[in-house]
Design a protein around this motif. Sequence first.
Motif, PDB file in Angstrom:
ATOM      1  N   GLU A 161       0.859  -1.188   0.000  1.00 17.54           N
ATOM      2  CA  GLU A 161       0.000   0.000   0.000  1.00 17.54           C
ATOM      3  C   GLU A 161       0.891   1.232   0.000  1.00 17.54           C
ATOM      4  OE1 GLU A 161      -3.425   1.999  -0.400  1.00 17.54           O
ATOM      5  OE2 GLU A 161      -3.354  -0.186  -0.150  1.00 17.54           O
ATOM      6  N   GLY A 162       1.043   1.843  -1.155  1.00 24.71           N
ATOM      7  CA  GLY A 162       1.883   3.031  -1.268  1.00 24.71           C
ATOM      8  C   GLY A 162       3.318   2.727  -1.640  1.00 24.71           C
ATOM      9  N   SER A 165       0.120  -6.848  -2.018  1.00 25.61           N
ATOM     10  CA  SER A 165      -1.054  -6.013  -1.750  1.00 25.61           C
ATOM     11  C   SER A 165      -2.167  -6.841  -1.127  1.00 25.61           C
ATOM     12  CB  SER A 165      -1.535  -5.367  -3.055  1.00 25.61           C
ATOM     13  OG  SER A 165      -2.680  -4.592  -2.833  1.00 25.61           O
ATOM     14  N   ARG A 182      -1.303  -7.958   2.528  1.00 25.30           N
ATOM     15  CA  ARG A 182      -1.394  -6.841   3.472  1.00 25.30           C
ATOM     16  C   ARG A 182      -2.851  -6.501   3.775  1.00 25.30           C
ATOM     17  NH1 ARG A 182       1.854  -1.224   4.082  1.00 25.30           N
ATOM     18  NH2 ARG A 182       0.139   0.119   4.702  1.00 25.30           N
ATOM     19  N   ASP A 205       8.224   4.682   5.285  1.00 21.04           N
ATOM     20  CA  ASP A 205       6.897   5.225   5.006  1.00 21.04           C
ATOM     21  C   ASP A 205       5.864   4.118   4.833  1.00 21.04           C
ATOM     22  OD1 ASP A 205       8.054   7.703   5.116  1.00 21.04           O
ATOM     23  OD2 ASP A 205       8.134   7.997   2.940  1.00 21.04           O
ATOM     24  N   GLY A 206       6.289   3.005   4.224  1.00 18.97           N
ATOM     25  CA  GLY A 206       5.366   1.888   4.080  1.00 18.97           C
ATOM     26  C   GLY A 206       4.952   1.321   5.423  1.00 18.97           C
ATOM     27  N   ARG A 252       5.020   3.025   8.284  1.00 21.81           N
ATOM     28  CA  ARG A 252       4.252   4.057   8.999  1.00 21.81           C
ATOM     29  C   ARG A 252       2.777   3.997   8.610  1.00 21.81           C
ATOM     30  NH1 ARG A 252       6.984   9.286   8.175  1.00 21.81           N
ATOM     31  NH2 ARG A 252       8.017   8.883  10.172  1.00 21.81           N
ATOM     32  N   SER A 253       2.503   3.832   7.317  1.00 23.14           N
ATOM     33  CA  SER A 253       1.101   3.782   6.883  1.00 23.14           C
ATOM     34  C   SER A 253       0.414   2.541   7.440  1.00 23.14           C
ATOM     35  CB  SER A 253       1.015   3.796   5.360  1.00 23.14           C
ATOM     36  OG  SER A 253       1.544   2.604   4.804  1.00 23.14           O
ATOM     37  N   LEU A 254       1.145   1.428   7.558  1.00 26.29           N
ATOM     38  CA  LEU A 254       0.549   0.221   8.124  1.00 26.29           C
ATOM     39  C   LEU A 254       0.245   0.418   9.605  1.00 26.29           C
ATOM     40  CD1 LEU A 254      -0.140  -2.862   7.841  1.00 26.29           C
ATOM     41  CD2 LEU A 254       2.147  -3.261   8.769  1.00 26.29           C
ATOM     42  N   GLN A 269      -0.460   3.077  11.172  1.00 21.13           N
ATOM     43  CA  GLN A 269      -1.631   3.938  11.313  1.00 21.13           C
ATOM     44  C   GLN A 269      -2.924   3.167  11.094  1.00 21.13           C
ATOM     45  OE1 GLN A 269      -0.694   6.973   8.447  1.00 21.13           O
ATOM     46  NE2 GLN A 269       0.679   8.082   9.851  1.00 21.13           N
ATOM     47  N   GLU A 270      -2.869   2.137  10.256  1.00 18.94           N
ATOM     48  CA  GLU A 270      -4.072   1.356   9.976  1.00 18.94           C
ATOM     49  C   GLU A 270      -4.408   0.369  11.089  1.00 18.94           C
ATOM     50  OE1 GLU A 270      -5.164   0.099   5.797  1.00 18.94           O
ATOM     51  OE2 GLU A 270      -2.986   0.287   5.566  1.00 18.94           O
TER      52      GLU A 270
END
Length: 671
Positions: free
Chosen positions: A455-456, A472, A475, A522-523, A525-527, A529-530
Amino acid sequence: MKSDYRPDIDGLRAIAVVAVVFFHFDVPGFRGGFAGVDIFLVISGYLITRLLMAEGGGLSLVEFYGRRMRRILPAMLVMICFSLVAGWFLLLPGDYEGLGRSAAYSTFGLGNYYFLWNTGYFDREAALLPLLHLWSLGVEEQFYLVWPLLLLVANRLSRGRQLPVVALICIVALVSFSIALNLVEADPKQAFYVPFSRAWELTIGGLLVFAPPKGRGRTSKWFELSGLGLVVASILFLSPSQPFPGVFALGPVIGAALVVWPRSQSTISAVLASAPLRSTGRISYSLYLWHWPILVFFRHYIGTAMPSAVESCVLLAVAWLVAYLSWRFIEEPVRRLRAPPSSVLLAGAAAVAMVCLSANAVFEARGFTSRISKQVEAMRSLDVMWDWSCPQMVSIAELGSTFCAFGAPWDKAARHAVLWGDSHAEHLAPLLDSAGKRENTAFFLYRACPAAFGEGVHRDFPDLAGYRESCSSSRKAAVAMLKQRNDIYLVVLSAAWTSLADTNVLADNGERQTSKVLLLRDGLRSLIQEVERADRRVAIIGQVPGPGLDLTSCAAMLESGMLRRCSTEMNSEQVFRIWSPMVSALASLVHDNNVVFVDPLKGMCPDRHCATYVNGEFIYRDSSHIRRNLKPETDEAVARMMGLYPALKGQEQNRLSAANTTPSQTAGKSN
């Protein structure tokens, strides 16, 4: 069709074999030297087809196969026997067992299929397999089985007319090239090894038999010069990272074809027929056979590293000398024998059977474990060092499958957790099993793509078809599961983070950032947050410090008093230099009490000296993975050294661990 000797073809052989040998020895400027194999295939296709079509296609199959046996088998079988003897002194039982199996396959011309099926992420590094180079002989031998029959049938049906035969060869070439183009996209490994995607290279050479000879004009010279230029450019500029043998193989194949194309004497052919090139071309087969095992066995002897420049020069000289002796005393005498073809076939079959049975005996004996000491039997093979019995299997309905669970019993544990990652998560399972039992925490292993991808951010991985889509999907499934399950209090993320930063990491929008390290951060970090929530923690496990070289065989062989010139010490300064950027990036994700970064460097490399032995046990399986068959007390000791226990404890300990893990501390002196 004339069967006159062409010294210029020997010169082209010399260029091809030198390219391959220098590529294998990492000589600068030869990064495309692997294309020498494709040049050989074009030459073989031309010479074999010319032989078959000589005298109107009257050569009998018995005579043809007799000639092939005399040409291929003697030097190859002697080299295989030498390898089996050398392996006794230089290889671990698991590697020796693999050598026996690969030798058995290779004697029957099936080496390419053995290496297709037995080279992968968890197998021995392909560059350390003594008979790996025999894959190309397998392709040729399988071609020789089919090609004579095809030409014989085509020649009889066409009643001696060339056009139908040429049309058939063109069809075979087009079909094979189409297969190659499709396989390099769908399954690059299979494309590399199977004959179906290589046959077009041989048939291009076969077509040259029917091509009208070039004259002496300017166009002919331009063709020759262009062909030689394509060959040289391919050797200099192709890269192993490019899909092969698809479009990128056209350069060396067309170049070789333009050089081989029958013609009158010219300046180019005179250069190729010069004494140095011609003499090297004559021993090219033996040089190809012998240079690789000489290099590989020496690498095993010094602990798997590449030889130094001086050592490489000595090894190259030895390879040339052995190749000459092989040509002079094995190849030439056997080729000059005037035995009946049927007798040659019987003798060849008997020799193949004897060598095959000997090689298979090595395999059946599991590489003769008696050669090593009892203390290191647990390190006898890669499979044994990775063997670990999963304590239990649990069903995770949200993921629609069952998974390995460890630590405290799943149904009785005070807390549940998931260990998510690649093989670098798998090798933590025995350690977390030990830690989980003490902390009453049960884990299940979610073996998938690294959590940073999907994702991203993604990894461009041509060797694995559909890798991006798979990451994808895995995840999304994990995120959905974590949103539904309230009992998963801890999410442990592990992967070969530093190694991943050396791969082709991209943003999903296609933009390439300067720092792949930051993309991975960054990958993650986005995970986070989810999946984060007030009652759930995320623990990021930094990559375990690895030696970068396989020191395991060195440790086992030194312990057994066998031939080795190597050290089991890790280059710790290199580890810190390479690891530090990734450590800093991962540590920066510790933004509150629910995220913790566990840095294995801190405990495993005290005083900036990384340990390779714990409790008297060598702990590594290969260049980067921890053994999974360590003793339980060693598992516990390594888990404590890595700092896994604080990650499983309560909020206060988590806060302390986060406070103690900062980029500046991590890059500095370990405690």
